[in-house]
Design an enzyme around this catalytic site. Structure first.
Site, PDB file in Angstrom:
ATOM      1  N   GLN A  95       0.799  -1.221   0.000  1.00  0.00           N
ATOM      2  CA  GLN A  95       0.000   0.000   0.000  1.00  0.00           C
ATOM      3  C   GLN A  95       0.837   1.279   0.000  1.00  0.00           C
ATOM      4  OE1 GLN A  95      -2.683  -1.762   3.302  1.00  0.00           O
ATOM      5  NE2 GLN A  95      -4.056  -0.444   2.164  1.00  0.00           N
ATOM      6  N   ASP A 134       2.299   0.587  -8.088  1.00  0.00           N
ATOM      7  CA  ASP A 134       3.640   0.676  -8.697  1.00  0.00           C
ATOM      8  C   ASP A 134       4.519   1.728  -7.997  1.00  0.00           C
ATOM      9  OD1 ASP A 134       2.632  -1.171 -10.412  1.00  0.00           O
ATOM     10  OD2 ASP A 134       2.839   0.043 -12.237  1.00  0.00           O
ATOM     11  N   ARG A 183       3.741  -0.018  12.895  1.00  0.00           N
ATOM     12  CA  ARG A 183       3.486  -1.336  12.307  1.00  0.00           C
ATOM     13  C   ARG A 183       3.683  -1.243  10.793  1.00  0.00           C
ATOM     14  NH1 ARG A 183      -2.007  -4.040  10.892  1.00  0.00           N
ATOM     15  NH2 ARG A 183      -1.265  -6.060  10.201  1.00  0.00           N
ATOM     16  N   HIS A 224       1.144  -9.258   4.477  1.00  0.00           N
ATOM     17  CA  HIS A 224      -0.047  -8.417   4.361  1.00  0.00           C
ATOM     18  C   HIS A 224      -0.511  -8.501   2.894  1.00  0.00           C
ATOM     19  CE1 HIS A 224      -2.175  -4.801   6.362  1.00  0.00           C
ATOM     20  NE2 HIS A 224      -2.760  -4.935   5.182  1.00  0.00           N
ATOM     21  N   GLU A 249      -5.280 -10.262   8.452  1.00  0.00           N
ATOM     22  CA  GLU A 249      -6.668 -10.399   7.978  1.00  0.00           C
ATOM     23  C   GLU A 249      -6.872 -11.540   6.980  1.00  0.00           C
ATOM     24  OE1 GLU A 249      -8.613  -6.862   6.697  1.00  0.00           O
ATOM     25  OE2 GLU A 249      -8.490  -5.926   8.653  1.00  0.00           O
ATOM     26  N   ASN A 277      -7.931  -5.939  14.189  1.00  0.00           N
ATOM     27  CA  ASN A 277      -8.219  -4.856  13.255  1.00  0.00           C
ATOM     28  C   ASN A 277      -9.713  -4.594  13.338  1.00  0.00           C
ATOM     29  OD1 ASN A 277      -5.582  -4.969  12.433  1.00  0.00           O
ATOM     30  ND2 ASN A 277      -5.997  -5.600  10.331  1.00  0.00           N
ATOM     31  N   TYR A 312     -12.961  -1.736  12.563  1.00  0.00           N
ATOM     32  CA  TYR A 312     -13.416  -0.492  11.951  1.00  0.00           C
ATOM     33  C   TYR A 312     -14.893  -0.219  12.168  1.00  0.00           C
ATOM     34  CZ  TYR A 312      -9.011  -0.408   9.376  1.00  0.00           C
ATOM     35  OH  TYR A 312      -7.679  -0.359   9.055  1.00  0.00           O
ATOM     36  N   GLU A 361      -5.130  -2.261  13.978  1.00  0.00           N
ATOM     37  CA  GLU A 361      -5.651  -1.259  13.041  1.00  0.00           C
ATOM     38  C   GLU A 361      -6.980  -0.742  13.551  1.00  0.00           C
ATOM     39  OE1 GLU A 361      -6.134  -2.313   8.878  1.00  0.00           O
ATOM     40  OE2 GLU A 361      -4.276  -3.482   8.923  1.00  0.00           O
TER      41      GLU A 361
HETATM   42  C1  NOJ Z   1      -7.574  -3.579   6.806  1.00  0.00           C
HETATM   43  C2  NOJ Z   1      -6.402  -3.906   5.942  1.00  0.00           C
HETATM   44  O1  NOJ Z   1      -5.477  -4.649   6.694  1.00  0.00           O
HETATM   45  C3  NOJ Z   1      -5.740  -2.659   5.368  1.00  0.00           C
HETATM   46  O2  NOJ Z   1      -4.796  -3.072   4.428  1.00  0.00           O
HETATM   47  C4  NOJ Z   1      -6.794  -1.750   4.773  1.00  0.00           C
HETATM   48  O3  NOJ Z   1      -6.227  -0.638   4.128  1.00  0.00           O
HETATM   49  C5  NOJ Z   1      -7.731  -1.306   5.876  1.00  0.00           C
HETATM   50  N1  NOJ Z   1      -8.395  -2.482   6.384  1.00  0.00           N
HETATM   51  C6  NOJ Z   1      -8.792  -0.311   5.434  1.00  0.00           C
HETATM   52  O4  NOJ Z   1      -9.646  -0.908   4.526  1.00  0.00           O
END
Ligand code: NOJ
Length: 508
Positions: free
Chosen positions: A45, A79, A104, A149, A194, A334, A336, A401
């Protein structure tokens, strides 16, 4: 006592009682001594430099380069991404400026082992990560390193990737190289990030790399090998490296919380928990090990109804059950968002999403962020942490996260509000209810490549200008808010001001 005297007595008693309550509450909202606060990223990322030196192609390189219109927003690729391969010093400077304790990051398997296998180690690949770790150390920032990841080498995928059991050995070999070469500088390792995401979407629905549509079978083969590979890496670390390196190692899972649509429907809530958390937590963190029985039963009966000769969920031998059980020093959470659940069948049949026979939907009152799946439900965070503590004997947890997407902006008050409200729930779960959370990492340091959403969804505390070849980085308001939190080590109030696109109710 006169009437006035009586009134004053009542009022002052209330004030005393009120202030003592607020003092207790204030104490709850402090971070305990030794608690780690940080932020997180992942190799694909942010790094870019997808083909420098001898780095080989990985599954996300392949997935983004294949000409499939509509697969990724704007046909974006990783890229160049944030070009952190070249700008890692700037990233560490930002971490230091904000004041984080930990960072991390993840490692790119195909940068370290260009052949995928451990017969060839890339010196340049290793040197890159050694430089990053040295830079972190020089700035007093503790690294938390994720081995995987989502970006395994394409050559491994050509052999079936996570559906081929050989990956257990390949991943173990890769992990051993990392522990040997980088372990002396790392105290916290995460094995796999994940798995339910890349198993269900990468090998089930095909919407994430490697894009395999083998739903109903693929996701379960993947999860089976993930659990074995995770345990392999854990045992290698435990036996061969822990005695000298003294670190800690765990898995990272994507965990959400569910509320029933019908208040009496505890069954759907339990089903959601077992398919979401239990799928990977039960084999590792429960006293008995193996997949949750609810999951085994549901998948077996759906498979039978569908005419399969046996369950589509593979079985572990007793030996594997024991090898996997207890193979994590901590649970990486993680988190959200939350969901409502009700009975019904969603998604394609067969698939893990259809097997559970529940339908997920948001509560119409929940504000939505800039990602279609991300509803802001702070209370769900506390409820999730308490439930995990109850189910798995209060394990050590790191929130690996937590964060929110928003429009492109630097005055991201909405993001501050999200962090404030979610952190409050976490601190109450810890300090009032005794949940064993030892650290928290905000997602993410930088705006970055948000997988199939490309650069259209921004989670960073730091804005990145993706039109600028230099990838200029600018601190957002949320980064400044974090600076204060890190100074005072307590929850700071949200500054006044208008909040924009994220965290205001957007019609579903
Ligand atoms: C969890 C993922 O591990 C991460 O790569 C992603 O950017 C975030 N969620 C947000 O979607």
């Amino acid at each position: 006592m006169s009437l006035l005297g009586g009134l004053l007595f009542v009022v002052s008693a209330l004030v005393v009682r009120g202030s003592s309550i607020s003092t207790i509450e204030e104490n709850y909202l402090k971070f305990p001594a030794g608690f780690l606060i940080g932020t997180a990223t992942a190799a694909y990322q942010i790094e870019g430099a997808w083909n420098v030196s001898d780095k080989s192609e990985n599954v996300w390189d392949r997935f983004t380069h294949e000409p499939r219109p509509g697969r990724i927003v704007n046909n974006d690729t990783g890229d160049v991404a944030c070009d952190s391969y070249h700008k890692y010093k700037k990233d560490v400077e930002l971490l230091r400026e904000i004041g984080f304790d930990v960072y991390r990051l993840s490692l790119s398997w195909s940068r370290i082992l260009p052949n995928g296998f451990a017969n060839k180690i890339s010196q340049d690949g290793l040197d890159y990560y050694k430089k990053v770790l040295a830079e972190l150390e020089a700035n007093g920032i503790e690294p938390l390193v994720t081995l995987y990841h989502w970006d395994h080498p394409q050559i491994i995928e050509d052999l079936g990737g996570w559906t081929n059991e050989e990956i257990v050995d390949y991943f173990g070999d890769y992990a051993r190289v990392v522990f040997r070469e980088l372990g002396p500088r790392v105290k916290y390792f995460c094995t796999i990030n994940e798995p339910e995401e890349f198993c269900a979407r990468g090998y089930g629905l095909g919407t994430k790399a490697p894009g395999k549509e083998i739903h109903g079978i693929g996701e379960y083969l993947c999860s089976h090998n993930v659990l074995k590979a995770h345990a392999r890496a854990y045992h290698i670390y435990d036996k061969e490296f822990r005695p000298t390196q003294n670190g800690t190692i765990g898995i990272v899972l994507s965990l959400s919380y569910a509320y029933p649509k019908d208040p009496d429907d505890a069954t759907s809530v339990e089903t959601h928990f077992q398919f979401n958390a239990g799928w990977f937590c039960h084999p590792i963190f429960s006293a008995s090990g193996d997949y949750p029985s609810l999951m085994k039963e549901k998948i077996a009966s759906a498979s039978l109804e569908q005419g399969y000769p046996r369950s589509r969920l593979p079985e572990f031998s007793q030996e594997w059950i024991e090898y996997i059980r207890g193979s994590s020093d901590f649970l990486g959470v993680n988190h959200y968002t939350s969901t409502l659940v009700e009975p019904g069948v969603e998604s394609v049949v067969p698939s893990v999403f259809a097997d559970r026979k529940i339908i997920l939907s948001p509560d119409p009152s929940w504000p939505r962020a800039n990602s279609s799946w991300l509803y802001v439900v702070p209370k769900g965070f506390g409820d999730l942490l308490r439930l995990l503590a109850k189910e798995y004997n209060n394990p050590v947890m790191y929130v690996t996260e937590n964060g929110v997407s928003a429009a492109e902006e630097t005055n991201d008050l909405n993001r501050i509000q999200y962090f404030h409200d979610y952190l409050k729930e976490m601190l109450l779960a810890m300090n009032r209810d005794g949940v064993n959370v030892k650290g928290y990492l905000a997602w993410s340091l930088l705006d970055n490549f948000e997988w199939t959403q490309g650069y259209s969804e921004r989670f960073g505390l730091v804005h990145v200008d993706f039109n600028d070849p230099e990838r200029k980085r600018t601190l957002k308001m949320s980064a400044n808010w974090w600076k204060n939190v890190l100074k005072t080590r307590k929850l700071e109030p949200v500054p006044a001001g208008p909040q924009s696109s994220c965290c205001t109710a957007i019609p579903v």
